[in-house]
Design an enzyme around this catalytic site. Structure first.
Site, PDB file in Angstrom:
ATOM      1  N   LYS A 187       0.850  -1.187   0.000  1.00  0.00           N
ATOM      2  CA  LYS A 187       0.000   0.000   0.000  1.00  0.00           C
ATOM      3  C   LYS A 187       0.887   1.239   0.000  1.00  0.00           C
ATOM      4  O   LYS A 187       1.567   1.523   0.982  1.00  0.00           O
ATOM      5  CB  LYS A 187      -0.923   0.060   1.224  1.00  0.00           C
ATOM      6  CG  LYS A 187      -1.996   1.164   1.074  1.00  0.00           C
ATOM      7  CD  LYS A 187      -2.596   1.610   2.377  1.00  0.00           C
ATOM      8  CE  LYS A 187      -1.825   2.729   3.019  1.00  0.00           C
ATOM      9  NZ  LYS A 187      -1.884   4.029   2.271  1.00  0.00           N
ATOM     10  N   GLY A 240       6.794   4.741   8.713  1.00  0.00           N
ATOM     11  CA  GLY A 240       5.903   5.871   8.952  1.00  0.00           C
ATOM     12  C   GLY A 240       6.000   6.338  10.393  1.00  0.00           C
ATOM     13  O   GLY A 240       7.035   6.171  11.048  1.00  0.00           O
ATOM     14  N   SER A 241       4.916   6.876  10.890  1.00  0.00           N
ATOM     15  CA  SER A 241       4.914   7.465  12.223  1.00  0.00           C
ATOM     16  C   SER A 241       4.864   6.401  13.306  1.00  0.00           C
ATOM     17  O   SER A 241       4.363   5.289  13.102  1.00  0.00           O
ATOM     18  CB  SER A 241       3.714   8.407  12.387  1.00  0.00           C
ATOM     19  OG  SER A 241       2.516   7.662  12.471  1.00  0.00           O
ATOM     20  N   THR A 242       5.381   6.750  14.475  1.00  0.00           N
ATOM     21  CA  THR A 242       5.336   5.847  15.627  1.00  0.00           C
ATOM     22  C   THR A 242       3.898   5.551  16.026  1.00  0.00           C
ATOM     23  O   THR A 242       3.564   4.412  16.392  1.00  0.00           O
ATOM     24  CB  THR A 242       6.110   6.466  16.803  1.00  0.00           C
ATOM     25  OG1 THR A 242       7.489   6.586  16.424  1.00  0.00           O
ATOM     26  CG2 THR A 242       6.006   5.611  18.052  1.00  0.00           C
ATOM     27  N   GLU A 243       3.029   6.550  15.944  1.00  0.00           N
ATOM     28  CA  GLU A 243       1.628   6.356  16.339  1.00  0.00           C
ATOM     29  C   GLU A 243       0.967   5.277  15.488  1.00  0.00           C
ATOM     30  O   GLU A 243       0.279   4.382  16.000  1.00  0.00           O
ATOM     31  CB  GLU A 243       0.864   7.681  16.213  1.00  0.00           C
ATOM     32  CG  GLU A 243       1.268   8.746  17.213  1.00  0.00           C
ATOM     33  CD  GLU A 243       2.630   9.371  16.906  1.00  0.00           C
ATOM     34  OE1 GLU A 243       3.256   9.924  17.836  1.00  0.00           O
ATOM     35  OE2 GLU A 243       3.090   9.300  15.733  1.00  0.00           O
ATOM     36  N   GLY A 245       2.599   3.020  13.718  1.00  0.00           N
ATOM     37  CA  GLY A 245       3.330   1.779  13.953  1.00  0.00           C
ATOM     38  C   GLY A 245       2.750   0.978  15.097  1.00  0.00           C
ATOM     39  O   GLY A 245       2.663  -0.259  15.038  1.00  0.00           O
ATOM     40  N   GLU A 263       9.846   0.810  10.765  1.00  0.00           N
ATOM     41  CA  GLU A 263      10.833   1.892  10.727  1.00  0.00           C
ATOM     42  C   GLU A 263      10.060   3.175  10.955  1.00  0.00           C
ATOM     43  O   GLU A 263       9.300   3.628  10.089  1.00  0.00           O
ATOM     44  CB  GLU A 263      11.563   1.896   9.381  1.00  0.00           C
ATOM     45  CG  GLU A 263      12.844   2.708   9.394  1.00  0.00           C
ATOM     46  CD  GLU A 263      12.640   4.116   8.881  1.00  0.00           C
ATOM     47  OE1 GLU A 263      12.547   5.021   9.740  1.00  0.00           O
ATOM     48  OE2 GLU A 263      12.572   4.318   7.674  1.00  0.00           O
ATOM     49  N   CYS A 297      12.864  10.950   8.412  1.00  0.00           N
ATOM     50  CA  CYS A 297      12.708  10.325   9.727  1.00  0.00           C
ATOM     51  C   CYS A 297      13.968  10.434  10.570  1.00  0.00           C
ATOM     52  O   CYS A 297      13.894  10.472  11.808  1.00  0.00           O
ATOM     53  CB  CYS A 297      12.304   8.867   9.572  1.00  0.00           C
ATOM     54  SG  CYS A 297      13.433   7.903   8.550  1.00  0.00           S
ATOM     55  N   GLU A 393       8.600  15.232  16.928  1.00  0.00           N
ATOM     56  CA  GLU A 393       9.086  15.159  15.557  1.00  0.00           C
ATOM     57  C   GLU A 393       8.325  16.172  14.706  1.00  0.00           C
ATOM     58  O   GLU A 393       7.111  16.060  14.523  1.00  0.00           O
ATOM     59  CB  GLU A 393       8.901  13.747  14.996  1.00  0.00           C
ATOM     60  CG  GLU A 393       9.508  13.565  13.629  1.00  0.00           C
ATOM     61  CD  GLU A 393       9.392  12.135  13.121  1.00  0.00           C
ATOM     62  OE1 GLU A 393      10.325  11.674  12.433  1.00  0.00           O
ATOM     63  OE2 GLU A 393       8.373  11.486  13.405  1.00  0.00           O
TER      64      GLU A 393
END
Length: 495
Positions: A187, A240-243, A245, A263, A297, A393
């Site tokens: 995606k 992508g973002s930690t949230e 993830g 990552e 990142c 970030e």
């Protein structure tokens, strides 16, 4: 190579979902717009995949992975040849791909041409070389037995990539998965689907069997969530973002305990000691923050400068930022727009917080121009560790410069973050450099350079910057299962 004349209005050829080497409308019939971040205008409408389309893609990928399929019976060396052919085709069409990337993502077209296109080519060629070199071991076990291991492909791999480096991130995912013999359901980010969709056509031209690569554009909460939770996807890789993830990790656990690599975000410290070459350090810190419009990142976004050179470093960094050229990515500029209105608003909100919390704004701090999502290159001095701009970030062209006195102090402060993706250190003292490198908790540490990421070296983070590693030989581990086979040598059947 001679530089081509770039077309700011390239024809958009592929806008649909790619499954089983064919193009499909979404099952729902829905489409979504992809936006030109330089103008805020719609480029075109893209088929909007969701769970139903992901399910079709998974079925195609599973069929391509079945015992006896053309992909499973293909020689490993042949897989490598196909990957090299794909790299050749991307190289052939790099002008058009760079134009798509500049249009859809907003990065300067020359950066896309020389950087992003070359990046995916290099990664594909690197992993093409690995295709027939992935193997197990024979193990000298006790007793009359022979034991050996096989490194087998995981199976169907779901891959979700971000919008900041669409082609490059696709390459990071395609490369190891294909080298190991897996099949893929990808995606792309809804903001930047165009370049990856075009590359799908090159997979067909290169000769990859149907079902090996499937690409479903769509939104994260629908198509992305379907990839993360699908019971027949064996492994998911997300950048992508930690949230997000965290959401993917949870969905993978609840569904079928699929293998996960993540990552994620970073707030990377970039440490400048007073014995560093200040001319080089200023330039490298500038590039380490402002590259790709700050949408990186591993951006060196917490710049710690020793107190004895702090004022000079701030002054030089401010001059450099003020000279940075911003504008239309199809012209000769260093910085294009941010990706979309949401990201633009987040950056401007964090800039406002820096002002409110007492940081000194040295330059920038406002939008650039009157349309699109452009942000002025911004530098803050007198930044404290507890300010939002030093904790969160930003993912934009906003530099924070902090002051430190001693090596132990700066190591402690550098590690005072939820992230651990990368770090940099500038000094002429190798012992000092190694001391910092050994004690900063980050997946990559660059000494007297920054953001030197290559296809041969692993990349990933500590703590909430992710799980696992991309690139290099280490990435192959995440796309294989290790099987132990033990054979009794003194059984009646063996005599």
């Amino acid at each position: 190579m001679s530089e081509p004349i770039f077309n700011p209005n390239p024809e958009i050829i592929y806008k649909k979902i790619f499954i089983n080497n064919q193009w499909h409308d979404a099952v729902s019939g829905k489409v979504f717009p992809t936006i030109n971040p330089s103008t805020g205008e719609v480029i075109c409408e893209i088929s909007e995949g969701d769970a139903a389309d992901v399910d079709l893609a998974v079925k195609a990928a599973a069929a391509a992975f079945k015992k006896g399929s053309p992909w499973r019976t293909m020689d490993a060396s042949k897989r490598g040849q196909l990957m090299n052919k794909l790299a050749d085709l991307i190289d052939r069409d790099r002008k058009y791909l760079a134009e798509l990337e500049a249009l859809d993502n907003g990065k300067p077209v020359r950066n896309a041409y020389y950087g992003d296109c070359q990046g995916i080519i290099n990664v594909l060629r690197y992993y093409a070389g690995w295709a027939d070199k992935i193997h197990g071991k024979t193990i000298p076990v006790d007793g009359p037995f022979m034991s050996y291991t096989r490194h087998e492909p995981v199976g169907v791999c779901g891959q979700i990539i971000p919008w900041n480096y669409p082609m490059a991130m696709a390459g990071w995912k395609f490369g190891p998965a294909l080298a190991c013999g897996n099949t893929i359901v990808m995606k792309p980010a809804e903001q930047t689907p165009l370049s990856v969709l075009y590359i799908c056509s090159l997979f067909v031209e290169a000769g990859f069997p149907a079902g090996v690569i499937n690409v479903v554009p769509g939104y994260g909460p629908t198509a992305g969530a379907a990839v993360a939770s699908h019971p027949n996807i064996d492994k998911v890789a997300f950048t992508g973002s930690t949230e997000v993830g965290k959401i993917i990790m949870a969905a993978s656990g609840v569904s079928n305990l699929k293998k996960v690599t993540l990552e994620l975000g970073g707030k990377s410290p970039h440490i400048i000691f007073d014995d560093a070459d200040i001319d080089k350090a200023v330039q490298i810190a500038h590039d380490g923050l402002f590259a790709n419009h700050g949408q990186n990142c591993c951006a060196g976004s917490r710049i710690y400068v020793q107190d004895t050179i702090y004022d000079e470093f701030v002054a030089r960094s401010t001059v450099l930022a003020e000279k940075r050229t911003v504008g239309d990515p199809f012209t000769n500029v260093q910085q294009g727009p941010q990706i979309d209105q949401q990201q633009f608003g987040k950056i401007m909100g964090l800039i406002a917080s820096g002002k409110e919390q007492g940081a000194t704004l040295k330059c920038g701090g406002d939008r650039f121009g009157t349309r699109g999502f452009f942000v002025q290159p911004t530098v803050f001095a007198d930044v404290k560790d507890d300010m939002r701009i030093a904790r969160e970030e930003i993912f934009g062209p906003v530099m924070q410069i902090l002051k430190f006195s001693t090596i132990d102090e700066v190591i402690e402060r550098a590690n005072d973050t939820q992230y651990g993706l990368a770090a940099g250190v500038h000094t002429k003292d190798i012992k000092k450099a190694l001391h910092v490198s050994n004690h900063v908790r980050a997946g990559s540490v660059w000494v007297n350079t920054y953001d030197y990421v290559t296809q041969q070296t692993p990349f990933g983070g500590y703590k909430m910057s992710g799980i696992g590693r991309e690139l290099g030989e280490y990435a192959l581990e995440h796309y294989t299962e290790v099987k132990t086979v033990t054979v009794a040598l003194d059984s009646p059947a063996a005599k």
